[in-house]
Design an enzyme around this catalytic site. Structure first.
Site, mmCIF file in Angstrom:
data_model
loop_
_atom_site.group_PDB
_atom_site.id
_atom_site.type_symbol
_atom_site.label_atom_id
_atom_site.label_comp_id
_atom_site.label_asym_id
_atom_site.label_seq_id
_atom_site.Cartn_x
_atom_site.Cartn_y
_atom_site.Cartn_z
ATOM 1 N N LYS A 20 12.259 24.952 63.964
ATOM 2 C CA LYS A 20 11.821 25.251 64.813
ATOM 3 C C LYS A 20 10.898 25.297 66.074
ATOM 4 C CE LYS A 20 12.470 29.139 61.731
ATOM 5 N NZ LYS A 20 11.801 30.060 60.805
ATOM 6 N N ASP A 81 0.000 18.723 64.741
ATOM 7 C CA ASP A 81 -0.722 18.634 63.139
ATOM 8 C C ASP A 81 -1.168 19.870 62.753
ATOM 9 O OD1 ASP A 81 -1.524 17.826 60.823
ATOM 10 O OD2 ASP A 81 -3.046 17.556 61.046
ATOM 11 N N SER A 82 -0.951 21.003 61.953
ATOM 12 C CA SER A 82 -1.488 22.337 63.014
ATOM 13 C C SER A 82 -1.979 23.211 61.441
ATOM 14 C CB SER A 82 -0.566 23.325 63.165
ATOM 15 O OG SER A 82 -0.182 22.566 64.554
ATOM 16 N N PHE A 164 7.249 30.380 60.222
ATOM 17 C CA PHE A 164 6.403 29.706 59.146
ATOM 18 C C PHE A 164 5.500 29.335 58.426
ATOM 19 C CE2 PHE A 164 7.117 27.467 63.333
ATOM 20 C CZ PHE A 164 6.141 26.251 63.625
ATOM 21 N N TYR A 166 2.233 29.632 57.563
ATOM 22 C CA TYR A 166 1.366 31.114 56.636
ATOM 23 C C TYR A 166 1.520 31.969 58.155
ATOM 24 C CZ TYR A 166 -1.494 27.606 54.281
ATOM 25 O OH TYR A 166 -1.915 26.657 53.187
ATOM 26 N N HIS A 201 -0.904 29.248 68.452
ATOM 27 C CA HIS A 201 -1.835 27.872 68.756
ATOM 28 C C HIS A 201 -1.145 26.731 69.458
ATOM 29 C CE1 HIS A 201 -0.176 28.446 65.082
ATOM 30 N NE2 HIS A 201 0.023 26.955 64.662
ATOM 31 N N ARG A 202 -0.047 26.820 68.745
ATOM 32 C CA ARG A 202 0.664 25.564 69.076
ATOM 33 C C ARG A 202 1.039 25.694 71.194
ATOM 34 N NH1 ARG A 202 2.765 24.695 64.951
ATOM 35 N NH2 ARG A 202 4.594 25.648 65.071
#
Length: 226
Positions: A20, A81-82, A164, A166, A201-202
């Site tokens: 994804k 990194d999230s 995916f 949370y 955010h990403r």
């Protein structure tokens, strides 16, 4: 430059096995009109040793992953990194988000644990934010690290089958009213991929890297209307 060398020079490794995430970046490249980039994931390259994600910040972990990818494959590499920062948990799970329940990538268990920890937290105090640090390392050694944040609050139960992590318990902010903005009537898992790309955010972090990727492949960058 030979055709094989040219193809190699425009291959971008996404340091993840999450299909994804690969699709997300491809959609963003397509929307920005960036062509000539071949995306590959960790599943497409020979396995190599990966440095443990022990950094204290998202930026540190993302940069280590991107450096590993370039060193092992010779490809340009983008890594992220999230995680989820919950105000009532003093910013946790944070960099521990993917393994909050003890097992890396156990999305359902991680989500259930966060909900249990917030069971007695009332409405109005369930603020949270998704944070993503994205690192792009090019074969010439240049490094670029950016951050994106998506504010919101946490639902009391999971809703939706998309996304995916949370996503099923994250309700995004869509306005600026107090205490943390007007909340959407849906969770991140109930949004379409394109809707999520525009505000996540990403997505916000990756968009900051698009001009650099365009320049890397020798394409003139045209500022995008958001």
């Amino acid at each position: 430059m030979t055709s094989n060398a040219r193809e190699h020079s425009r291959t971008l490794l996404v340091a993840s096995r999450n299909a994804k995430k690969l699709s997300e970046l491809q959609r963003m490249l397509d929307a920005a009109g960036i062509v000539g980039v071949t995306l590959v994931s960790l599943a497409d390259v020979a396995e190599y040793p990966e440095t443990p994600e022990t950094g204290e910040t998202f930026e540190q972990n993302a940069l280590v992953k991107a450096r590993d990818g370039v060193a092992a494959t010779g490809y340009a590499c983008v890594a992220d990194d999230s995680g989820l920062e919950v105000a009532a948990l003093h910013g946790m799970p944070g960099v521990l988000s993917a393994r909050w329940s003890g097992t890396h990538g156990a999305d359902d268990a991680n989500t259930a644990l966060v909900l249990a920890q917030l069971q007695d937290v009332p409405e109005g105090r369930r603020e949270a934010a998704f944070v993503s640090a994205c690192a792009l390392v090019l074969p010439d050694g240049s490094e670029h690290v950016v951050r994106g944040t998506w504010r919101g609050a946490l639902a009391r139960s999971a809703r939706g089958s998309g996304g995916f992590g949370y996503d099923p318990i994250f309700i995004p902010v869509i306005g600026d009213n107090s205490p943390y903005g007007e909340l959407a009537p849906y969770t991140a898992a109930e949004m379409s991929p394109e809707e999520k790309d525009a505000v996540s955010h990403r997505g916000r972090a990756l968009r900051q890297l698009l001009p650099i990727i365009a320049q890397w492949v020798g394409q003139e960058w045209v500022e995008q209307d958001n």
